[in-house]
Design an enzyme around this catalytic site. Structure first.
Site, PDB file in Angstrom:
ATOM      1  N   HIS A 361       0.801  -1.221   0.000  1.00 25.25           N
ATOM      2  CA  HIS A 361       0.000   0.000   0.000  1.00 25.25           C
ATOM      3  C   HIS A 361       0.835   1.272   0.000  1.00 25.25           C
ATOM      4  O   HIS A 361       0.429   2.281  -0.558  1.00 25.25           O
ATOM      5  CB  HIS A 361      -1.016  -0.038   1.127  1.00 25.25           C
ATOM      6  N   ARG A 468      -9.875   5.242  -0.335  1.00 21.31           N
ATOM      7  CA  ARG A 468      -9.444   4.244   0.653  1.00 21.31           C
ATOM      8  C   ARG A 468      -9.618   4.834   2.044  1.00 21.31           C
ATOM      9  O   ARG A 468      -8.730   5.506   2.552  1.00 21.31           O
ATOM     10  CB  ARG A 468      -7.983   3.861   0.421  1.00 21.31           C
ATOM     11  N   ARG A 504     -14.924   3.377   0.017  1.00 21.82           N
ATOM     12  CA  ARG A 504     -14.855   1.965   0.383  1.00 21.82           C
ATOM     13  C   ARG A 504     -14.884   1.857   1.902  1.00 21.82           C
ATOM     14  O   ARG A 504     -14.202   2.613   2.594  1.00 21.82           O
ATOM     15  CB  ARG A 504     -13.557   1.370  -0.151  1.00 21.82           C
ATOM     16  N   GLU A 602     -12.454  -8.931  -5.872  1.00 18.94           N
ATOM     17  CA  GLU A 602     -10.997  -8.985  -5.693  1.00 18.94           C
ATOM     18  C   GLU A 602     -10.512 -10.317  -5.145  1.00 18.94           C
ATOM     19  O   GLU A 602      -9.347 -10.473  -4.844  1.00 18.94           O
ATOM     20  CB  GLU A 602     -10.475  -7.808  -4.871  1.00 18.94           C
ATOM     21  N   ASN A 625      -5.562  -5.528  -7.961  1.00 19.95           N
ATOM     22  CA  ASN A 625      -4.329  -5.763  -7.188  1.00 19.95           C
ATOM     23  C   ASN A 625      -4.464  -7.037  -6.363  1.00 19.95           C
ATOM     24  O   ASN A 625      -3.608  -7.911  -6.393  1.00 19.95           O
ATOM     25  CB  ASN A 625      -4.051  -4.601  -6.227  1.00 19.95           C
ATOM     26  N   ASP A 626      -5.556  -7.114  -5.616  1.00 21.48           N
ATOM     27  CA  ASP A 626      -5.754  -8.317  -4.809  1.00 21.48           C
ATOM     28  C   ASP A 626      -6.142  -9.499  -5.674  1.00 21.48           C
ATOM     29  O   ASP A 626      -5.721 -10.623  -5.418  1.00 21.48           O
ATOM     30  CB  ASP A 626      -6.818  -8.070  -3.735  1.00 21.48           C
ATOM     31  N   ARG A 636       1.335 -10.002  -2.605  1.00 22.64           N
ATOM     32  CA  ARG A 636       1.617  -8.728  -3.272  1.00 22.64           C
ATOM     33  C   ARG A 636       2.681  -7.924  -2.548  1.00 22.64           C
ATOM     34  O   ARG A 636       3.206  -6.941  -3.064  1.00 22.64           O
ATOM     35  CB  ARG A 636       0.322  -7.902  -3.425  1.00 22.64           C
ATOM     36  N   CYS A 673     -10.662  -0.637 -10.188  1.00 20.57           N
ATOM     37  CA  CYS A 673      -9.926   0.374  -9.438  1.00 20.57           C
ATOM     38  C   CYS A 673      -8.560  -0.138  -9.006  1.00 20.57           C
ATOM     39  O   CYS A 673      -7.929   0.398  -8.120  1.00 20.57           O
ATOM     40  CB  CYS A 673     -10.726   0.843  -8.230  1.00 20.57           C
TER      41      CYS A 673
HETATM   42  C1  PEP Z   1      -7.246  -3.831  -5.233  1.00 18.68           C
HETATM   43  O1  PEP Z   1      -7.069  -4.795  -4.491  1.00 18.68           O
HETATM   44  O2  PEP Z   1      -7.076  -3.864  -6.453  1.00 18.68           O
HETATM   45  C2  PEP Z   1      -7.680  -2.542  -4.669  1.00 18.68           C
HETATM   46  C3  PEP Z   1      -8.002  -1.549  -5.442  1.00 18.68           C
HETATM   47  O3  PEP Z   1      -7.645  -2.435  -3.315  1.00 18.68           O
HETATM   48  P1  PEP Z   1      -6.333  -2.231  -2.457  1.00 18.68           P
HETATM   49  O4  PEP Z   1      -5.182  -2.041  -3.391  1.00 18.68           O
HETATM   50  O5  PEP Z   1      -6.546  -1.061  -1.580  1.00 18.68           O
HETATM   51  O6  PEP Z   1      -6.244  -3.515  -1.711  1.00 18.68           O
HETATM   52 MG    MG Z   2      -7.836  -4.735  -2.473  1.00 18.36          MG
END
Ligand code: PEP
Ligand code: MG
Length: 754
Positions: A361, A468, A504, A602, A625-626, A636, A673
């Protein structure tokens, strides 16, 4: 054996440099295995030879002299084969080569194991003995295990050596590889962030003002003495006289005439208080650890504890006085989101974190802020970098120390070209994002910090696809109250109104731990995270949702989004709570209907249940991302597997496509996103898949807009058809790079200094 291994690694870890580390290794391994010889040969990169760097048992005057090519002699054989060689009589082996003057003649038994770090052979660790015998399996296993553990330490110490040489002589450029965190190049001065009070991670620095440092040390020492007396006093009669005597021992360790004197004399020589303290304490800890008697060994723990307490007070005082250089590159073992909050934005040009990866993050925040970042620079001797000039290459994930003038000039050129490109893109700010054939694609932003708001608006954001909410939670000392939250959310909604803002609900857990709500788990990304936490704590969830709904009054641009949903029951439960909050607020006189509610896709389960989820909500948004992390089973946050984290992996693309189809089938809008939306070539594929909105970090927005302005939907679909037929992420990357080049967008292929 395990205990011995642990001790050796621990001791090597505290070595003052590479030579010291090697000396400890050869001495301790020879003793532990009861052999007559132990030597380390290390690869010299410019000659490609394995050079004897330390030995116990062979002639010392050959250290730095004796050497072998890969493949030559037994040492070369071990390096070449990348596996152990265990021989009863070394001299009968066809590869054996007698090195003149080394004094190997009396020794027959030979066991050599390679030292391998991140797939590269760094050198060879050898033990030898006069007796003709094969080393047994347990001895071989011991040496192999030790070598594997020492490889990282040796690699680290090698880079440290380059840093020190560079500092002393102005020579010794070094390039350290990590993983890309946020794109861009930065040239600046390192400021090391201390990872809490850790005696082994104190940055090395010169004292600016020796008298002041001395005073700071005395103050800190005084405070710890006072604390200890206080504890002893509080415990009063509960302690026996013997226990009380222990406190007297502590006070005598801290006494001005013993430890205090040693630290003070180092400060007078020019070290800063924290550095002097750490050196003296580590020396004492090592001294106690080496003692035979277990009672005395245990005292090492007390000494460490006392030293850590003094250090904590010193850090506290230092923190209040910190002045940042104009072009600060923050360097730390594990930078977290809150590390970014402490430095004025205009002084921050780059970030380097020894741990974490491009999807951590802190890296995502850095991208949003447009701060070039390198993550996972595991071999960076970060504690020694204070005040060093560094170059960060956030495109390739490398850090350059003491660069050659030619290298520095190349980076200055890239910096200038990047600036020019950003200026060029500024003119697109108020243009809508419409493809050549007229398809409109809304480009939204991901936000978290208040600073993102201005930046996002400057870049022409048409909405917020992901706010976020955990970010403001992360930067505080305790949970914000409902009213505090309402105010925070209100300012986000106001800043963007009438544009939509997707908030979120709290997504903590994984790598986002609130300092005041620690979650400790072996497998945090598969654990108590996101919606799982907030459903278990409805009071937190309800307060947050109420704060959002209240903040929305009169603006009506709020959308609520739920993270980490892995089954329909979670969604139903969360929707119930949202409806309940809204109902209650309406009863209390609030006006307005329920805001749109959406769910993030996700986790793989949500991909396969996308239609069931879509039926119950107003929109879907893919968190790529997740989703990538969970589909590919690649943490990650882990730099070691960062090269396996492919957001363009064929499996990921297939999942993205399926989710878009599912949403279409249910007539529900689909957005994304995750960071993929901010990749110009990725955005072209998402356009082809039929995504309705792309939400990304503000820095990427102008590039994505430029890319989409340059394409037609039908050609994006052809491209998608092509890449969907490919089996390897690498091939997909190459094809996308080709596509960008064909469309005059080679400047978006970011690999300028491979
Ligand atoms: C994701 O997981 O793609 C996402 C947008 O949430 P975060 O990166 O905050 O986990
Ligand atoms: Mg996420």
């Amino acid at each position: 054996m395990l205990e011995t291994l642990r001790h050796i690694v621990q001791e090597v870890n505290t070595a003052s440099g590479l030579n010291d580390a090697l000396q400890i290794i050869v001495r301790r391994v020879r003793d532990a295995m009861g052999t007559q010889v132990c030597s380390v040969y290390l690869l010299e990169s410019n000659t490609g030879r394995y050079v004897l760097r330390a030995t116990q048992g062979l002639n010392q005057d050959q250290v730095g002299v004796a050497s072998l090519n890969a493949g030559d002699g037994l040492v070369g054989l071990v390096a070449d084969r990348e596996e152990p060689v265990n021989l009863e009589s070394a001299e009968y082996h066809p590869s054996f080569q007698l090195l003149e003057g080394l004094g190997e003649e009396p020794f027959h038994a030979f066991l050599g194991v390679p030292i391998i770090h991140q797939r590269d052979v760094l050198g060879v660790l050898v033990v030898q003995q006069a007796e003709r015998r094969r080393f047994d399996e347990s001895e071989e296993a011991f040496l192999v295990t030790l070598s594997a553990q020492l490889a990282g330490v040796i690699a680290h110490a090698q880079v440290t050596g380059a840093v020190e040489m560079g500092a002393l002589t102005g020579a010794g450029p070094a390039k350290i590889s990590g993983v890309p965190g946020a794109p861009g190049v930065a040239i600046g001065t390192a400021v090391v962030v201390s990872p809490g009070a850790d005696l082994y991670a104190v940055p090395q620095r010169q004292a600016q003002d020796r008298r002041k440092e001395l005073q700071a040390f005395r103050d800190a020492l005084g405070k710890v003495q006072r604390d200890i007396k206080q504890v002893a006093h509080n415990l009063g009669t509960q302690l026996s006289p013997e226990d009380h005597a222990l406190f007297d021992v502590y006070l005598s360790i801290l006494d001005d005439s013993t430890l205090g004197r040693e630290v003070a004399s180092l400060i007078r020589e020019g070290e800063w208080a924290q550095g002097a303290l750490s050196r003296v304490m580590i020396e004492h800890i090592r001294h106690f650890e080496r003692m035979e008697h277990s009672y005395l060994q245990e005292r090492a723990v007390d000494v460490k504890d006392l030293g850590t307490r003094v250090l904590a007070y010193l850090q506290e005082a230092d923190h209040e006085e910190r002045v940042y250089p104009d072009k600060t590159i923050l360097v730390g073992e594990e930078l977290v989101a809150s590390s970014l909050g402490e430095i004025p934005r205009e002084k921050l040009v780059g970030l380097i974190s020894v741990r974490g990866s491009g999807n951590s993050h802190v890296a995502i925040l850095a991208r949003a802020m447009g701060v070039p970042t390198v993550m996972g620079a595991v071999d960076l001797p970060y504690a020694r970098l204070e005040d060093h000039e560094l170059i960060i290459d956030g495109y390739n994930g490398t850090v350059h120390l003491n660069p050659e003038p030619e290298v520095k000039r190349r980076f200055e050129e890239i910096l200038a070209a990047d600036d020019a490109l950003s200026k060029d893109l500024e003119s697109l700010r108020d243009e809508p994002c419409i493809t050549i054939d007229g398809k409109r694609m809304p480009l939204w932003v991901n936000t978290g910090l208040m600073a993102d708001v201005t930046r996002s608006l400057e870049q022409g954001a048409e909405g917020v696809g992901l706010y976020r909410t955990e970010v403001p939670f992360l930067l505080r000392d305790g949970f914000p109250t409902e009213e505090e939250q309402r105010q925070i959310y209100r300012s986000q909604l106001e800043a963007f109104a009438p544009r939509p803002v997707t908030m979120r609900t709290l997504d903590i857990g994984g790598d986002k731990a609130l300092p005041y709500f620690p979650i400790e788990e072996d497998n945090p990304f598969l654990g108590w995270r996101g919606i799982r936490v907030t459903l278990d704590h409805p009071e937190i969830f309800l307060a947050q949702v109420r704060a959002m709904i209240k903040a929305n009054e009169g603006l009506w641009n709020l959308r609520i989004m739920l993270p980490m949903v892995s089954n329909v029951a979670e969604l139903v439960e969360a929707l119930d709570l949202i409806h309940r909050s809204h109902r209650e607020l309406v009863q209390d006189g609030l006006q307005g209907r329920l805001p749109p509610v959406g769910v993030m896709v996700e986790v793989p389960a949500a991909v396969y249940q996308a239609r069931s989820l879509a039926r119950r909500v107003d929109f879907l948004s893919v968190g790529s991302n997740d989703l990538t992390q969970y589909l590919l089973a690649v943490d990650r946050n882990n730099a070691r597997v960062a090269d396996l984290y492919h957001s363009l992996h064929p499996a990921v693309l297939r999942a993205l496509n399926e989710v878009a189809e599912a949403a279409r089938a249910e007539g529900v809008p689909i957005g994304i996103c995750g960071e993929l939306a901010g990749d110009p070539a990725g955005a072209v594929l998402l356009l082809a898949m039929g995504y309705d909105v792309l939400s990304m970090n503000a820095t990427s927005l102008p590039r994505v807009k430029k890319a989409l302005l340059n394409v037609r939907v039908d050609e994006s679909r052809d491209l998608l058809g092509e890449v969907m037929g490919m089996d390897h992420a690498g091939d997909i990357h190459a094809r996308l790079d080709g596509f960008l080049t064909e469309h005059g967008m080679e400047k978006f292929i970011h690999n300028p200094v491979a």
